[in-house]
Design an enzyme around this catalytic site. Structure first.
Site, PDB file in Angstrom:
ATOM      1  N   PRO A   2      34.240  71.516  41.529  1.00 31.80           N
ATOM      2  CA  PRO A   2      35.122  71.501  42.706  1.00 31.80           C
ATOM      3  C   PRO A   2      34.775  70.413  43.715  1.00 31.80           C
ATOM      4  O   PRO A   2      35.666  69.846  44.349  1.00 31.80           O
ATOM      5  CB  PRO A   2      34.927  72.907  43.298  1.00 31.80           C
ATOM      6  CG  PRO A   2      34.593  73.763  42.122  1.00 31.80           C
ATOM      7  CD  PRO A   2      33.775  72.881  41.220  1.00 31.80           C
ATOM      8  N   GLN A   7      73.251  43.582  35.182  1.00 27.34           N
ATOM      9  CA  GLN A   7      72.027  42.772  35.252  1.00 27.34           C
ATOM     10  C   GLN A   7      70.846  43.529  35.855  1.00 27.34           C
ATOM     11  O   GLN A   7      69.707  43.401  35.381  1.00 27.34           O
ATOM     12  CB  GLN A   7      72.287  41.501  36.053  1.00 27.34           C
ATOM     13  CG  GLN A   7      71.104  40.529  36.036  1.00 27.34           C
ATOM     14  CD  GLN A   7      71.355  39.281  36.844  1.00 27.34           C
ATOM     15  OE1 GLN A   7      71.594  39.378  38.052  1.00 27.34           O
ATOM     16  NE2 GLN A   7      71.317  38.129  36.197  1.00 27.34           N
ATOM     17  N   GLY A  30      69.508  57.993  36.739  1.00 27.59           N
ATOM     18  CA  GLY A  30      70.228  58.478  37.914  1.00 27.59           C
ATOM     19  C   GLY A  30      70.020  59.972  38.134  1.00 27.59           C
ATOM     20  O   GLY A  30      68.935  60.507  37.910  1.00 27.59           O
ATOM     21  N   SER A  81      34.878  62.465  40.989  1.00 24.35           N
ATOM     22  CA  SER A  81      34.571  61.062  40.742  1.00 24.35           C
ATOM     23  C   SER A  81      33.079  60.770  40.860  1.00 24.35           C
ATOM     24  O   SER A  81      32.612  59.735  40.388  1.00 24.35           O
ATOM     25  CB  SER A  81      35.351  60.171  41.716  1.00 24.35           C
ATOM     26  OG  SER A  81      36.742  60.234  41.438  1.00 24.35           O
ATOM     27  N   ALA A 101      32.610  67.758  42.872  1.00 24.18           N
ATOM     28  CA  ALA A 101      31.979  66.656  42.132  1.00 24.18           C
ATOM     29  C   ALA A 101      32.929  66.208  41.034  1.00 24.18           C
ATOM     30  O   ALA A 101      32.816  66.617  39.890  1.00 24.18           O
ATOM     31  CB  ALA A 101      30.640  67.088  41.544  1.00 24.18           C
ATOM     32  N   PHE A 155      35.100  69.849  27.521  1.00 26.58           N
ATOM     33  CA  PHE A 155      34.132  68.919  28.100  1.00 26.58           C
ATOM     34  C   PHE A 155      33.984  69.279  29.571  1.00 26.58           C
ATOM     35  O   PHE A 155      34.893  69.038  30.370  1.00 26.58           O
ATOM     36  CB  PHE A 155      34.660  67.493  27.925  1.00 26.58           C
ATOM     37  CG  PHE A 155      33.715  66.387  28.303  1.00 26.58           C
ATOM     38  CD1 PHE A 155      32.769  65.926  27.403  1.00 26.58           C
ATOM     39  CD2 PHE A 155      33.801  65.783  29.555  1.00 26.58           C
ATOM     40  CE1 PHE A 155      31.921  64.873  27.735  1.00 26.58           C
ATOM     41  CE2 PHE A 155      32.963  64.730  29.895  1.00 26.58           C
ATOM     42  CZ  PHE A 155      32.014  64.278  28.989  1.00 26.58           C
ATOM     43  N   ALA A 156      32.853  69.907  29.937  1.00 19.70           N
ATOM     44  CA  ALA A 156      32.689  70.470  31.276  1.00 19.70           C
ATOM     45  C   ALA A 156      31.752  69.600  32.112  1.00 19.70           C
ATOM     46  O   ALA A 156      30.531  69.815  32.131  1.00 19.70           O
ATOM     47  CB  ALA A 156      32.171  71.896  31.186  1.00 19.70           C
ATOM     48  N   GLU A 205      39.711  61.360  33.923  1.00 16.72           N
ATOM     49  CA  GLU A 205      38.750  60.507  33.204  1.00 16.72           C
ATOM     50  C   GLU A 205      38.520  59.179  33.916  1.00 16.72           C
ATOM     51  O   GLU A 205      38.445  58.113  33.296  1.00 16.72           O
ATOM     52  CB  GLU A 205      39.179  60.302  31.744  1.00 16.72           C
ATOM     53  CG  GLU A 205      39.041  61.580  30.935  1.00 16.72           C
ATOM     54  CD  GLU A 205      38.938  61.346  29.441  1.00 16.72           C
ATOM     55  OE1 GLU A 205      38.362  60.317  29.041  1.00 16.72           O
ATOM     56  OE2 GLU A 205      39.418  62.198  28.700  1.00 16.72           O
ATOM     57  N   GLY A 206      38.423  59.262  35.239  1.00 18.20           N
ATOM     58  CA  GLY A 206      38.161  58.082  36.053  1.00 18.20           C
ATOM     59  C   GLY A 206      39.413  57.587  36.741  1.00 18.20           C
ATOM     60  O   GLY A 206      40.320  57.064  36.087  1.00 18.20           O
TER      61      GLY A 206
END
Length: 382
Positions: A125, A281, A341, A129, A127, A120-121, A365-366
């Site tokens: 670079p 706890q 840890g 969001s 463009a 899915f293109a 994807e947003g």
């Protein structure tokens, strides 16, 4: 929400496959930055590569809840595989929704069977969001009769999942580089002359999934490969991505659940101060918060999927699910490392990979910021 017997059966089958067949390969494929193609072939055998393909073309044609369940469980194996499948399904969704009968018959039966893999293109670079800022151009060329007979494509697409391994690309390009209203959607065979694949990105996480650039240099595609009317490509992309956000949110829940499961197991095994750390706890409260946040995200995802299946406007629900679930995946994976840890900081511990993988979820994807914009717009427009 209640699941049907069929949905529970599919969920359980995919969960078993993900944990028994995919998860044991996750560390190696991450280290080697190699996609497990045998797993992909197994997904095809399970009919999962045809999830968003109509039955008439050999697909599974899953409802949104089932699609969500599959994405969640696959991500519990490894996010790289779930991401590759969801992008392939974006491509088949575009063909199913916007292609004509000839285009569907040409591509969907084989893609439903797993090959060719779809890409899915959309992003570029400069463009990401803001896809309207794309500069890739598909210049129309008219024949002697005055009708457009082909398009000449020039430009570069970036962050393309399945960029190397795909065989067909759903491309978004402007027919006039200076006119944002001319974004159009095309289906492009990967072996098209003038289409080349760049190097794989060296990423923080999701390293088993190939992410590349795609460069178009005087690439010529026939007019019959246009999927939408000129100028309808961006609205088509955003429509498909709204459903895609449910998939990504589901994957975030699956990763968070994996991190939680690993933490619960470790808390019962690791001993300090005369007993398992699960008796402390502070650790118990961490696990309680992780469980609550994961389940809250899951319920948001299920609600979005239910709304989609009911034919309701689910844009806000999808954005809320994607925002909440992706941020939850990051926080739960972070706590998993903390609970483990020093062991959690090593590759041997396993959860460090979940931590690295999780960081992509609030980005692709947003971004979370884009999701909040969508949610705020829906709230303020009521």
């Amino acid at each position: 929400m209640n699941l049907t017997a069929e949905q529970r059966a599919i969920r359980d089958a995919v969960r078993e496959f993900a944990r028994e067949e995919i998860r044991p390969l996750a560390a190696r494929t991450d280290s080697e930055e190699s996609f497990p193609e045998d797993v992909w072939d197994d997904l095809a055998d399970l009919d999962l590569t045809g999830l968003t393909t109509p039955e008439a073309y050999g697909g599974f044609d899953a409802d949104s809840v089932t699609y969500s369940l599959v994405n969640e469980e696959l991500a519990g194996g490894t996010l790289a595989v779930a991401t590759a499948l969801s992008v392939h399904c974006l491509a088949t969704s575009c063909l199913a929704e916007f292609g004509d009968e000839t285009q569907r018959e040409r591509w969907l039966p084989e893609m439903s069977g797993g090959r060719p893999v779809g890409a899915f293109a959309l992003s570029e670079p400069h463009a990401g969001s803001n896809p309207a800022a794309m500069t890739t151009q598909a210049k129309p060329v008219e024949g002697s009769d005055g009708e457009v007979e082909e398009y000449v494509v020039d430009g570069e697409k970036q962050w393309i999942t399945n960029g190397e391994r795909s065989g067909v690309v759903i491309l978004f390009a402007k027919t006039d580089r200076d006119d944002d209203s001319t974004i159009t959607q095309f289906v492009v065979p990967k072996d098209t002359d003038g289409l080349s694949v760049g190097k794989k990105e060296d990423k923080l996480g999701l390293r088993a999934s190939d992410t590349t650039t795609l460069t178009f240099d005087d690439a010529r595609i026939p007019a019959e490969n246009r999927l939408t009317e000129v100028g309808r490509g961006l609205s088509a992309a955003l429509s498909i991505l709204t459903g895609g956000r449910i998939a990504i949110a589901s994957q975030a829940v699956g990763l968070a659940q994996h991190a939680l499961d690993e933490s619960v197991a470790y808390a019962g095994e690791r001993e300090q101060f005369g007993g398992p750390i699960g008796d402390i706890q502070t650790i118990r409260h961490k696990l309680a918060e992780m469980r609550t946040d994961t389940q809250a995200a899951r319920l948001l995802v299920r609600d979005a999927a239910r709304r989609a299946d009911a034919g309701e406007d689910y844009r806000e629900a999808a954005s809320m699910a994607k925002y909440a679930a992706s941020e939850t995946a990051v926080s739960v994976a972070n706590e998993a490392v903390q609970i483990h840890g020093g062991y959690g900081y090593t590759t041997e511990g396993g959860v460090e990979r979940l931590y690295r993988d999780a960081k992509i979820l609030p980005i692709y994807e947003g971004t979370s910021e884009i999701q909040k914009d969508v949610i705020a717009r829906e709230v303020l427009d009521r």
